[in-house]
Design an enzyme around this catalytic site. Sequence first.
Site, mmCIF file in Angstrom:
data_model
loop_
_atom_site.group_PDB
_atom_site.id
_atom_site.type_symbol
_atom_site.label_atom_id
_atom_site.label_comp_id
_atom_site.label_asym_id
_atom_site.label_seq_id
_atom_site.Cartn_x
_atom_site.Cartn_y
_atom_site.Cartn_z
ATOM 1 N N TYR A 154 -36.182 14.825 14.059
ATOM 2 C CA TYR A 154 -35.850 13.805 15.053
ATOM 3 C C TYR A 154 -34.561 13.049 14.679
ATOM 4 O O TYR A 154 -33.601 13.007 15.449
ATOM 5 C CB TYR A 154 -37.034 12.836 15.101
ATOM 6 C CG TYR A 154 -37.010 11.893 16.245
ATOM 7 C CD1 TYR A 154 -37.483 12.278 17.488
ATOM 8 C CD2 TYR A 154 -36.512 10.613 16.085
ATOM 9 C CE1 TYR A 154 -37.464 11.403 18.544
ATOM 10 C CE2 TYR A 154 -36.495 9.726 17.128
ATOM 11 C CZ TYR A 154 -36.970 10.130 18.365
ATOM 12 O OH TYR A 154 -36.936 9.258 19.402
ATOM 13 N N VAL A 155 -34.535 12.508 13.462
ATOM 14 C CA VAL A 155 -33.391 11.693 13.033
ATOM 15 C C VAL A 155 -32.153 12.560 12.774
ATOM 16 O O VAL A 155 -31.048 12.242 13.215
ATOM 17 C CB VAL A 155 -33.767 10.867 11.774
ATOM 18 C CG1 VAL A 155 -32.552 10.201 11.154
ATOM 19 C CG2 VAL A 155 -34.805 9.813 12.144
ATOM 20 N N ASP A 187 -31.512 23.077 8.121
ATOM 21 C CA ASP A 187 -32.967 22.976 8.050
ATOM 22 C C ASP A 187 -33.501 24.181 7.289
ATOM 23 O O ASP A 187 -32.757 25.116 6.989
ATOM 24 C CB ASP A 187 -33.596 22.874 9.451
ATOM 25 C CG ASP A 187 -34.902 22.084 9.411
ATOM 26 O OD1 ASP A 187 -34.905 20.877 9.739
ATOM 27 O OD2 ASP A 187 -35.947 22.664 9.009
ATOM 28 N N GLU A 233 -37.924 5.535 20.034
ATOM 29 C CA GLU A 233 -38.282 6.790 20.693
ATOM 30 C C GLU A 233 -38.109 6.652 22.192
ATOM 31 O O GLU A 233 -38.487 5.636 22.775
ATOM 32 C CB GLU A 233 -39.712 7.194 20.327
ATOM 33 C CG GLU A 233 -39.739 7.797 18.932
ATOM 34 C CD GLU A 233 -41.111 8.191 18.432
ATOM 35 O OE1 GLU A 233 -41.973 8.511 19.256
ATOM 36 O OE2 GLU A 233 -41.289 8.184 17.202
ATOM 37 N N ASN A 255 -39.784 -2.883 10.254
ATOM 38 C CA ASN A 255 -40.936 -2.194 10.852
ATOM 39 C C ASN A 255 -42.233 -2.962 10.621
ATOM 40 O O ASN A 255 -43.080 -3.050 11.517
ATOM 41 C CB ASN A 255 -41.054 -0.762 10.303
ATOM 42 C CG ASN A 255 -40.142 0.191 11.059
ATOM 43 O OD1 ASN A 255 -39.416 -0.227 11.964
ATOM 44 N ND2 ASN A 255 -40.165 1.456 10.703
ATOM 45 N N GLY A 306 -48.590 2.229 16.772
ATOM 46 C CA GLY A 306 -48.792 3.639 16.422
ATOM 47 C C GLY A 306 -47.448 4.318 16.272
ATOM 48 O O GLY A 306 -46.474 3.680 15.890
ATOM 49 N N CYS A 335 -43.663 6.231 12.828
ATOM 50 C CA CYS A 335 -43.098 5.421 11.738
ATOM 51 C C CYS A 335 -43.925 4.211 11.325
ATOM 52 O O CYS A 335 -44.155 4.009 10.133
ATOM 53 C CB CYS A 335 -41.693 4.959 12.114
ATOM 54 S SG CYS A 335 -40.498 6.293 12.133
HETATM 55 N N1 LIG Z 1 -38.805 9.696 13.883
HETATM 56 C C1 LIG Z 1 -38.312 8.465 13.977
HETATM 57 O O1 LIG Z 1 -38.404 7.809 15.011
HETATM 58 C C2 LIG Z 1 -37.598 7.851 12.801
HETATM 59 C C3 LIG Z 1 -36.829 6.707 13.001
HETATM 60 C C4 LIG Z 1 -36.166 6.133 11.915
HETATM 61 C C5 LIG Z 1 -36.308 6.704 10.651
HETATM 62 N N2 LIG Z 1 -37.101 7.799 10.468
HETATM 63 C C6 LIG Z 1 -37.183 8.367 9.113
HETATM 64 O O2 LIG Z 1 -36.238 9.441 9.012
HETATM 65 C C7 LIG Z 1 -36.757 10.480 8.174
HETATM 66 C C8 LIG Z 1 -36.819 11.785 8.957
HETATM 67 O O3 LIG Z 1 -37.721 11.604 10.013
HETATM 68 P P1 LIG Z 1 -37.913 12.716 11.145
HETATM 69 O O4 LIG Z 1 -38.854 12.134 12.121
HETATM 70 O O5 LIG Z 1 -36.574 13.212 11.581
HETATM 71 O O6 LIG Z 1 -38.628 13.870 10.267
HETATM 72 P P2 LIG Z 1 -39.030 15.357 10.741
HETATM 73 O O7 LIG Z 1 -40.218 15.700 9.908
HETATM 74 O O8 LIG Z 1 -39.084 15.432 12.214
HETATM 75 O O9 LIG Z 1 -37.803 16.245 10.268
HETATM 76 C C9 LIG Z 1 -37.494 16.545 8.939
HETATM 77 C C10 LIG Z 1 -36.830 17.915 8.902
HETATM 78 O O10 LIG Z 1 -36.366 18.155 7.579
HETATM 79 C C11 LIG Z 1 -36.530 19.548 7.325
HETATM 80 N N3 LIG Z 1 -36.470 19.762 5.862
HETATM 81 C C12 LIG Z 1 -37.417 19.535 4.926
HETATM 82 N N4 LIG Z 1 -36.938 19.869 3.698
HETATM 83 C C13 LIG Z 1 -35.678 20.310 3.874
HETATM 84 C C14 LIG Z 1 -34.675 20.804 2.980
HETATM 85 N N5 LIG Z 1 -34.874 20.904 1.666
HETATM 86 N N6 LIG Z 1 -33.486 21.188 3.515
HETATM 87 C C15 LIG Z 1 -33.264 21.111 4.852
HETATM 88 N N7 LIG Z 1 -34.170 20.645 5.744
HETATM 89 C C16 LIG Z 1 -35.368 20.253 5.244
HETATM 90 C C17 LIG Z 1 -37.869 19.885 7.962
HETATM 91 O O11 LIG Z 1 -38.009 21.265 8.201
HETATM 92 C C18 LIG Z 1 -37.784 19.068 9.250
HETATM 93 O O12 LIG Z 1 -37.234 19.825 10.319
HETATM 94 C C19 LIG Z 1 -38.126 9.977 7.694
HETATM 95 O O13 LIG Z 1 -37.956 9.337 6.461
HETATM 96 C C20 LIG Z 1 -38.522 8.989 8.762
HETATM 97 O O14 LIG Z 1 -39.416 8.016 8.290
HETATM 98 C C21 LIG Z 1 -37.711 8.401 11.531
#
Ligand SMILES: NC(=O)c1ccc[n+]([C@@H]2O[C@H](COP(=O)([O-])OP(=O)(O)OC[C@H]3O[C@@H](n4cnc5c(N)ncnc54)[C@H](O)[C@@H]3O)[C@@H](O)[C@H]2O)c1
Length: 291
Positions: free
Chosen positions: A10-11, A30, A161, A214, A263, A266
């Site tokens: 996502y991020v 990825d 989101e 948060n 919920g 995060c």
């Molecule tokens: N989702 C949100 O709304 C949001 C908002 C702000 C911050 N965050 C934070 O940002 C971070 C990422 O969140 P997300 O929701 O994008 O996570 P996610 O799980 O959707 O995505 C993480 C991605 O990293 C990949 N990955 C794992 N190990 C890897 C590696 N060694 N090399 C390359 N890719 C690898 C996974 O396959 C996955 O596609 C988290 O710490 C989360 O808490 C999320």
Amino acid sequence: MRISVVGTGYVGLITGVGLASKGHEVTCVDVIQEKVDQINKGESPIYEEGLDELLKKVLAKKKFTATLDLKKSVLDSELTFMCVGTPTKDDGSIDLSYIKSAGKSIGESLKEKSDYHVVIMKSTVLPGTTEDVLIPILEKESGKKAGKDFGVCMTPEFLREGRAVEDFLNPDRVIIGALDEASKKVAKQIHETKDKQFLVTNLRTAEMIKYASNAFLATKISFINEIGNVCKRLNIDTTQVAKGMGMDHRISKHFLRPGLGFGGSCFPKDVQAIITQAKMILIMILMFLNL
Ligand SMILES: NC(=O)c1ccc[n+]([C@@H]2O[C@H](COP(=O)([O-])OP(=O)(O)OC[C@H]3O[C@@H](n4cnc5c(N)ncnc54)[C@H](O)[C@@H]3O)[C@@H](O)[C@H]2O)c1
């Protein structure tokens, strides 16, 4: 600027596509082949308003690509964003295994680089993690010194989101935690746009700002629900109470709607992680005091 983004969830995807739309050359990395193929075909694995269109646009302009090859991406870029997941473990603490494994690969790549490179932590990690976990791994694997041979920053992400693309392109605030002056300059340059508030801090303060934000919003949601429970007994309409409270600018109407509770991906995990860290600190203090 040439940028690599490690973790295309996502991020990472929104960061990569957003930066490419601003003219940067971005490679998103990825470990999942299907995800990489899907993105390179112009299909976003997640739904966010405007993301599909923007992804197709940056792919057509050849400003963006997705890959499995982390090493090449780091070697071919000047800046790497760390955007891997940080889920919760069964005991409530944060799982740093993705950070550690991606950090190891980034460090190994830095070993082969002669140019100055900046690593920016964007994953949500507890205060102290970038300094105490990521930097030692990067230094060990690269044989280089953080703050001298390569730069490190921490820029927490505050995407909502459903409005993530808009929030990325026009954030209301940018927090930059920086280890060194040179990387601070790079991070500021990358996030530069008009009419926004900037705050530059050290690494652990930036990490704490994300958790405190948060936890505060989750508290606000829980607070109005608790008030709602009392209102129900007293035959009072909680929505009117929330409306009246929200008219005070010190309180604000946001996150003050009574409902199911908080919920999402995060809030629960971040609240749990900061509670667990606070408990650990308390245990250490009690042990120190021999109580
Ligand atoms: N989702 C949100 O709304 C949001 C908002 C702000 C911050 N965050 C934070 O940002 C971070 C990422 O969140 P997300 O929701 O994008 O996570 P996610 O799980 O959707 O995505 C993480 C991605 O990293 C990949 N990955 C794992 N190990 C890897 C590696 N060694 N090399 C390359 N890719 C690898 C996974 O396959 C996955 O596609 C988290 O710490 C989360 O808490 C999320």
